[in-house]
Design an enzyme around this catalytic site. Structure first.
Site, mmCIF file in Angstrom:
data_model
loop_
_atom_site.group_PDB
_atom_site.id
_atom_site.type_symbol
_atom_site.label_atom_id
_atom_site.label_comp_id
_atom_site.label_asym_id
_atom_site.label_seq_id
_atom_site.Cartn_x
_atom_site.Cartn_y
_atom_site.Cartn_z
ATOM 1 C CE1 TYR A 147 -3.899 2.224 0.428
ATOM 2 C CE2 TYR A 147 -2.647 3.239 2.195
ATOM 3 C CZ TYR A 147 -3.717 3.255 1.325
ATOM 4 O OH TYR A 147 -4.600 4.306 1.359
ATOM 5 C CB ALA A 200 5.257 0.416 -2.685
HETATM 6 N N1 LIG Z 1 -9.655 5.664 4.636
HETATM 7 C C1 LIG Z 1 -8.456 6.156 4.889
HETATM 8 O O1 LIG Z 1 -8.025 6.266 6.052
HETATM 9 C C2 LIG Z 1 -7.585 6.631 3.763
HETATM 10 C C3 LIG Z 1 -6.409 7.317 4.089
HETATM 11 C C4 LIG Z 1 -5.577 7.748 3.076
HETATM 12 C C5 LIG Z 1 -5.926 7.535 1.754
HETATM 13 N N2 LIG Z 1 -7.071 6.878 1.448
HETATM 14 C C6 LIG Z 1 -7.391 6.676 0.036
HETATM 15 O O2 LIG Z 1 -8.660 7.214 -0.254
HETATM 16 C C7 LIG Z 1 -9.256 6.500 -1.335
HETATM 17 C C8 LIG Z 1 -10.643 6.047 -0.929
HETATM 18 O O3 LIG Z 1 -10.508 5.116 0.134
HETATM 19 P P1 LIG Z 1 -11.661 4.792 1.179
HETATM 20 O O4 LIG Z 1 -11.037 4.741 2.499
HETATM 21 O O5 LIG Z 1 -12.829 5.673 0.943
HETATM 22 O O6 LIG Z 1 -11.962 3.263 0.781
HETATM 23 P P2 LIG Z 1 -13.238 2.490 0.289
HETATM 24 O O7 LIG Z 1 -14.453 2.935 1.036
HETATM 25 O O8 LIG Z 1 -12.852 1.064 0.314
HETATM 26 O O9 LIG Z 1 -13.396 2.988 -1.229
HETATM 27 C C9 LIG Z 1 -12.619 2.502 -2.265
HETATM 28 C C10 LIG Z 1 -13.315 2.873 -3.559
HETATM 29 O O10 LIG Z 1 -12.527 2.421 -4.675
HETATM 30 C C11 LIG Z 1 -13.387 1.725 -5.576
HETATM 31 N N3 LIG Z 1 -12.614 0.744 -6.334
HETATM 32 C C12 LIG Z 1 -11.806 -0.241 -5.860
HETATM 33 N N4 LIG Z 1 -11.288 -0.942 -6.877
HETATM 34 C C13 LIG Z 1 -11.782 -0.402 -8.023
HETATM 35 C C14 LIG Z 1 -11.605 -0.666 -9.397
HETATM 36 N N5 LIG Z 1 -10.831 -1.666 -9.827
HETATM 37 N N6 LIG Z 1 -12.258 0.110 -10.314
HETATM 38 C C15 LIG Z 1 -13.044 1.119 -9.902
HETATM 39 N N7 LIG Z 1 -13.233 1.439 -8.607
HETATM 40 C C16 LIG Z 1 -12.626 0.675 -7.684
HETATM 41 C C17 LIG Z 1 -14.446 1.083 -4.695
HETATM 42 O O11 LIG Z 1 -15.625 0.838 -5.422
HETATM 43 P P3 LIG Z 1 -16.099 -0.546 -6.043
HETATM 44 O O12 LIG Z 1 -15.709 -1.636 -5.092
HETATM 45 O O13 LIG Z 1 -17.571 -0.349 -6.179
HETATM 46 O O14 LIG Z 1 -15.414 -0.637 -7.365
HETATM 47 C C18 LIG Z 1 -14.691 2.225 -3.702
HETATM 48 O O15 LIG Z 1 -15.589 3.153 -4.248
HETATM 49 C C19 LIG Z 1 -8.296 5.339 -1.652
HETATM 50 O O16 LIG Z 1 -7.459 5.718 -2.721
HETATM 51 C C20 LIG Z 1 -7.486 5.218 -0.377
HETATM 52 O O17 LIG Z 1 -6.234 4.633 -0.610
HETATM 53 C C21 LIG Z 1 -7.906 6.406 2.421
#
Ligand SMILES: NC(=O)c1ccc[n+]([C@@H]2O[C@H](COP(=O)([O-])OP(=O)(O)OC[C@H]3O[C@@H](n4cnc5c(N)ncnc54)[C@H](OP(=O)(O)O)[C@@H]3O)[C@@H](O)[C@H]2O)c1
Length: 253
Positions: free
Chosen positions: A149, A151
């Site tokens: 993650y 990386a």
């Molecule tokens: N939560 C945190 O603490 C945090 C911190 C730093 C950064 N982030 C970043 O913020 C972003 C959102 O994360 P989140 O925490 O909101 O996670 P999440 O609720 O798991 O959301 C991930 C999203 O990505 C979509 N997704 C996954 N694989 C996909 C694919 N192959 N094609 C299209 N869509 C895809 C999922 O939708 P489907 O499954 O419907 O495709 C979902 O809408 C991510 O990039 C994560 O790395 C999160």
């Protein structure tokens, strides 16, 4: 009446992307919402009619190109893109797992590259607008039990910095989003205490403010946590490893 602005958000079916789609829609933006789970995107549209589902798997290059083309044609262009698709698999990170490392890179890094590829020429020719990449504070330095993650996010952060030079010459703003811990289905998988964890609505507010501000590159939050990690980023390796190793005691290896 001024025409409504258009934002394309990937990763909009849950967590941060979902909250962000609702935030922009409530503020009268037209939102093109992408993710694989079309049913969840349709539920979002039922909550706010400014949201339009554009189901998409970002690992498919041609599907990305077609989706971008459809949004531009049907919604009269795109003003801001937020590429927020991401995955994390904490269980697989505790042992070396090549298949998972590749999968995480394929979704987080190449999925975002496929998305950028689909609008690069459009923004270059238009000579305005904004491309925003959702990375993470996990991209600042390597963290324990999160190698794949970290990386993937370090690669995104670095790419966003390079793209910023390129796009500045074309009058296109590039922004980097670096959230700390946000409570979403992704972080619900973590089995350790997450300092200063915030809600997706908090994240959406911070991102909305940052994206609609006139300028600025990095949007990071919550500040108390992200500034601490920025401090860790400038520490010499020896001190960094010593400090973070103390925190490792909270991880169940
Ligand atoms: N939560 C945190 O603490 C945090 C911190 C730093 C950064 N982030 C970043 O913020 C972003 C959102 O994360 P989140 O925490 O909101 O996670 P999440 O609720 O798991 O959301 C991930 C999203 O990505 C979509 N997704 C996954 N694989 C996909 C694919 N192959 N094609 C299209 N869509 C895809 C999922 O939708 P489907 O499954 O419907 O495709 C979902 O809408 C991510 O990039 C994560 O790395 C999160």
């Amino acid at each position: 009446m001024a025409e409504k602005k258009v934002i394309w958000i990937t990763g909009a079916s849950s967590g941060i992307g979902k909250a962000l789609a609702l935030k922009f829609a409530e503020n009268d933006w037209i939102v093109a919402a992408s993710a694989r789970r079309e049913n969840l995107l349709k539920e979002l549209q039922n909550i706010n009619h400014n949201i339009y589902p554009y189901p998409l798997d970002v690992t498919d290059i041609e599907e990305c190109k077609l989706t971008a083309k459809n949004i531009i044609n049907k919604l009269n262009g795109i003003d801001i893109c937020v590429f927020g698709t991401g995955m994390h698999d904490p269980k697989s990170e505790k042992r070396f797992n090549l298949d998972k490392i590749k999968e995480i890179m394929e979704v987080n890094y190449f999925g975002t590259m496929n998305s950028i590829n689909s609008i690069y020429d459009y923004f270059s020719e238009k000579k305005n607008g904004q491309i925003s990449i959702v990375s993470s504070v996990a991209g600042y330095r390597g963290l324990p039990a999160a190698g794949a993650y970290c990386a993937s996010k370090a690669a995104l952060t670095s790419y966003a910095e390079s793209l910023n030079f390129d796009m500045k010459m074309k009058n296109v703003r590039v922004s980097l989003i670096s959230p700390g811990f946000i409570k979403t289905p992704m972080t619900d998988q973590n089995d350790f205490p997450m300092p200063m964890i915030k809600s997706p609505e908090f994240a959406a507010n911070e991102i909305y403010k940052g994206l609609t501000a006139k300028k600025g590159f990095e949007i990071h939050f919550p500040k108390g946590f992200t500034y601490f990690l920025k401090f860790l980023q400038i520490l010499p390796n020896g001190l960094y490893f010593k400090l973070v190793s103390k925190g490792m005691k909270k991880i169940n290896y």
